[in-house]
Write a protein that holds these residues in place. Structure first.
Motif, PDB file in Angstrom:
ATOM      1  N   ILE A 168      42.962  33.602  39.326  1.00  0.00           N
ATOM      2  CA  ILE A 168      42.501  34.570  38.333  1.00  0.00           C
ATOM      3  C   ILE A 168      43.678  35.235  37.632  1.00  0.00           C
ATOM      4  O   ILE A 168      43.767  35.249  36.402  1.00  0.00           O
ATOM      5  CB  ILE A 168      41.604  35.635  38.992  1.00  0.00           C
ATOM      6  CG1 ILE A 168      40.367  34.984  39.619  1.00  0.00           C
ATOM      7  CG2 ILE A 168      41.177  36.685  37.971  1.00  0.00           C
ATOM      8  CD1 ILE A 168      39.547  35.930  40.483  1.00  0.00           C
ATOM      9  N   ASN A 223      45.381  34.750  33.842  1.00  0.00           N
ATOM     10  CA  ASN A 223      45.466  35.985  33.072  1.00  0.00           C
ATOM     11  C   ASN A 223      46.907  36.251  32.632  1.00  0.00           C
ATOM     12  O   ASN A 223      47.164  36.610  31.474  1.00  0.00           O
ATOM     13  CB  ASN A 223      44.941  37.151  33.909  1.00  0.00           C
ATOM     14  CG  ASN A 223      44.920  38.457  33.149  1.00  0.00           C
ATOM     15  OD1 ASN A 223      45.926  39.153  33.064  1.00  0.00           O
ATOM     16  ND2 ASN A 223      43.767  38.809  32.612  1.00  0.00           N
ATOM     17  N   ARG A 268      42.572  23.442  39.054  1.00  0.00           N
ATOM     18  CA  ARG A 268      43.241  24.458  38.246  1.00  0.00           C
ATOM     19  C   ARG A 268      44.394  23.856  37.450  1.00  0.00           C
ATOM     20  O   ARG A 268      44.677  24.300  36.328  1.00  0.00           O
ATOM     21  CB  ARG A 268      43.726  25.594  39.139  1.00  0.00           C
ATOM     22  CG  ARG A 268      42.575  26.483  39.616  1.00  0.00           C
ATOM     23  CD  ARG A 268      43.003  27.537  40.589  1.00  0.00           C
ATOM     24  NE  ARG A 268      41.889  28.434  40.902  1.00  0.00           N
ATOM     25  CZ  ARG A 268      41.818  29.189  41.987  1.00  0.00           C
ATOM     26  NH1 ARG A 268      42.806  29.140  42.875  1.00  0.00           N
ATOM     27  NH2 ARG A 268      40.780  29.972  42.195  1.00  0.00           N
ATOM     28  N   ASN A 322      31.666  40.040  42.978  1.00  0.00           N
ATOM     29  CA  ASN A 322      32.959  39.611  42.446  1.00  0.00           C
ATOM     30  C   ASN A 322      34.031  40.659  42.672  1.00  0.00           C
ATOM     31  O   ASN A 322      35.168  40.349  43.016  1.00  0.00           O
ATOM     32  CB  ASN A 322      32.852  39.292  40.946  1.00  0.00           C
ATOM     33  CG  ASN A 322      32.294  37.910  40.692  1.00  0.00           C
ATOM     34  OD1 ASN A 322      32.125  37.126  41.618  1.00  0.00           O
ATOM     35  ND2 ASN A 322      32.001  37.599  39.444  1.00  0.00           N
ATOM     36  N   TYR A 328      34.568  35.461  45.293  1.00  0.00           N
ATOM     37  CA  TYR A 328      34.810  34.640  44.107  1.00  0.00           C
ATOM     38  C   TYR A 328      34.084  33.301  44.202  1.00  0.00           C
ATOM     39  O   TYR A 328      33.810  32.793  45.293  1.00  0.00           O
ATOM     40  CB  TYR A 328      36.304  34.388  43.945  1.00  0.00           C
ATOM     41  CG  TYR A 328      37.148  35.626  43.791  1.00  0.00           C
ATOM     42  CD1 TYR A 328      36.718  36.695  43.003  1.00  0.00           C
ATOM     43  CD2 TYR A 328      38.376  35.748  44.430  1.00  0.00           C
ATOM     44  CE1 TYR A 328      37.489  37.830  42.850  1.00  0.00           C
ATOM     45  CE2 TYR A 328      39.163  36.887  44.281  1.00  0.00           C
ATOM     46  CZ  TYR A 328      38.715  37.929  43.494  1.00  0.00           C
ATOM     47  OH  TYR A 328      39.481  39.050  43.347  1.00  0.00           O
TER      48      TYR A 328
END
Length: 467
Positions: A65, A69, A92, A212, A217
């Motif tokens: 995450i 980001n 990923r 979350n 997750y």
């Protein structure tokens, strides 16, 4: 040295002009409608062109995450190019190519990233138990490091990271973006004006409501042993059989994460220490429990702590109350309140406001007071004594409350990444360096230690070590 009174008046004049600064209002007339709202100005990103030799090539290690980001934020900085990505789940890496192009280099081995001569800096966004290892390896390989918080997984790991940064001279910054926020920096300016008097108490919380937010997750359906490099994920953690839940929800386990304290307390400590120029508390106690998310995790879903901050040349001695609650039936919320002897600074992610109220010197009498229990003769005698001891005061006077707000689309993430690259290109000092970061991570991890060991922890804020 400027007096506290002059400092306060100077700040008010700067904020509102001499008329507002010099004309006070009775506290009984002061209400929410009287608060002055001031728009903060963000410094726009300079659209500067950089040549190949001035370009900073960066790689992200850990494309979860925060990894994605951070990648999204960092590519917005002029003269920065994302050239590589590392993760232990192949999905990923595939997605990194979908987002940033097929030419991006991907690997499941972070050491291949560090061996590349064309990479100048790395962003480390792995599980917490890898932070110190990769940070040290990267700096020793000549890479600048942006490491997600907390800086370390265990309290005894900080010294080596600090020493490596000092030895290598590489730029090192931890990713608590509030340190670079225009809201935090305005709160710092307000605090240093002494407008709220002596700091007495800090109250801060960061609550959530929802799975979350409590780290449940999503887990991909192809999360098999072949798509996840489980052995490399474990690293120095205890050896256990492959478990996709532990891999994708690692924050729920002490073996890989630092729980609520390492994830969220660190943000609050970082902001507070920036505002007050404090080095940290010296006495820490935490308690809490696992009340709702009984999903196999071995960390609490509510954690509260109290911290004693000793007096320093920057602030009076004060107490800190801190809380994170993942089961907040009021939809969650976050605040940082600095309560002083003459006012309160309240800070959120996008604004900071000040409300002032000066405590009168005279205690007063009557109302909810023992005065009314005296005999009539004693009441008259007391009134005579009181008026002699406390001459009449003017009605308590305070300036109007005021609030600073960040622009609607302001991003503290951008400013924090700018700070990192300004450190690389221009040698500008990094606020959230290794020592600062350990002074924030230390009290957070000590809160975990207090919770699990059920005892008070003594901390040395100067040396950032357990006592």
């Amino acid at each position: 040295m400027m007096s506290k009174k002059s400092s306060r008046r100077g700040f008010m004049k700067k904020a509102f002009g001499s008329a507002v600064a010099s004309v006070a209002m009775p506290s009984v007339l002061l209400g929410e409608s009287k608060r002055n709202v001031i728009q903060l100005k963000a410094t726009p990103i300079q659209k500067k062109s950089y040549g190949v030799n001035d370009q900073v090539n960066v790689a992200v290690i850990g494309m979860g995450i925060m990894g994605f980001n951070d990648a999204e934020t960092t590519v917005q900085i002029p003269g920065v190019k994302l050239v590589a990505a590392c993760d232990l789940y192949t999905g990923r890496l595939d997605h990194a190519k979908e987002v940033y192009g097929k030419e991006i280099f991907t690997t499941r081995n972070y050491k291949e990233i560090l061996d590349r001569k064309d990479i100048d800096a790395v962003i480390i966004a792995t599980s917490d138990h890898w932070h110190d290892h990769i940070s040290i390896d990267a700096m020793n390989k000549g890479k600048h490091v942006y490491c997600e918080k907390p800086m370390v997984h265990h309290l005894d790991e900080g010294e080596a990271v600090i020493a490596t940064q000092k030895k290598t001279g590489k730029v090192f910054q931890v990713g608590s973006q509030r340190v670079s926020s225009i809201v935090t920096l305005k709160a710092k300016e307000i605090f240093e004006s002494n407008i709220i008097g002596d700091l007495i108490l800090v109250e801060t919380w960061n609550d959530r409501q929802g799975p979350n937010g409590a780290w449940q997750y999503s887990i991909p359906t192809d999360a098999q042993a072949g798509t996840v490099d489980w052995e490399n994920f474990l690293g120095d953690a205890p050896k256990v059989s492959y478990d996709p839940v532990r891999f994708f929800r690692w924050r729920n386990y002490q073996d890989y994460g630092t729980a609520m304290a390492g994830d969220l307390f660190v943000h609050l400590f970082s902001a507070l220490h920036t505002i007050t120029s404090s080095k940290g508390p010296n006495r820490i106690f935490a308690t809490g429990g696992l009340r709702y998310y009984k999903d196999g995790r071995d960390v609490p879903d509510i954690l509260t702590s109290v911290h004693d901050y000793p007096e320093s040349d920057k602030h009076a001695a004060f107490n800190l109350q801190m809380r994170v609650n993942f089961v907040d039936g009021n939809h969650g919320g976050e605040r940082l309140r600095l309560v002083g002897s003459e006012g309160v600074i309240t800070m959120g992610w996008g604004s900071v406001k000040v409300e002032r109220s000066k405590t009168p010197k005279a205690p007063g009498y009557g109302g909810w007071d023992s005065f009314n229990t005296f005999t009539e003769a004693q009441q008259k005698e007391y009134e005579k004594w009181y008026k002699a001891k406390y001459p009449p005061e003017k009605l308590t006077m305070v300036e109007p409350g005021f609030e600073y707000k960040a622009p609607e689309k302001y991003s503290a993430n951008i400013d924090h990444h700018l700070s990192f690259y300004n450190g690389i290109r221009e040698g500008k000092p990094i606020v959230e360096d290794a020592l600062f970061s350990m002074r924030a991570a230390g009290p957070a991890l000590a809160s975990n230690k207090s919770y699990f060991e059920k005892r008070i922890i003594q901390w040395d804020p100067e040396k950032a070590k357990l006592v």
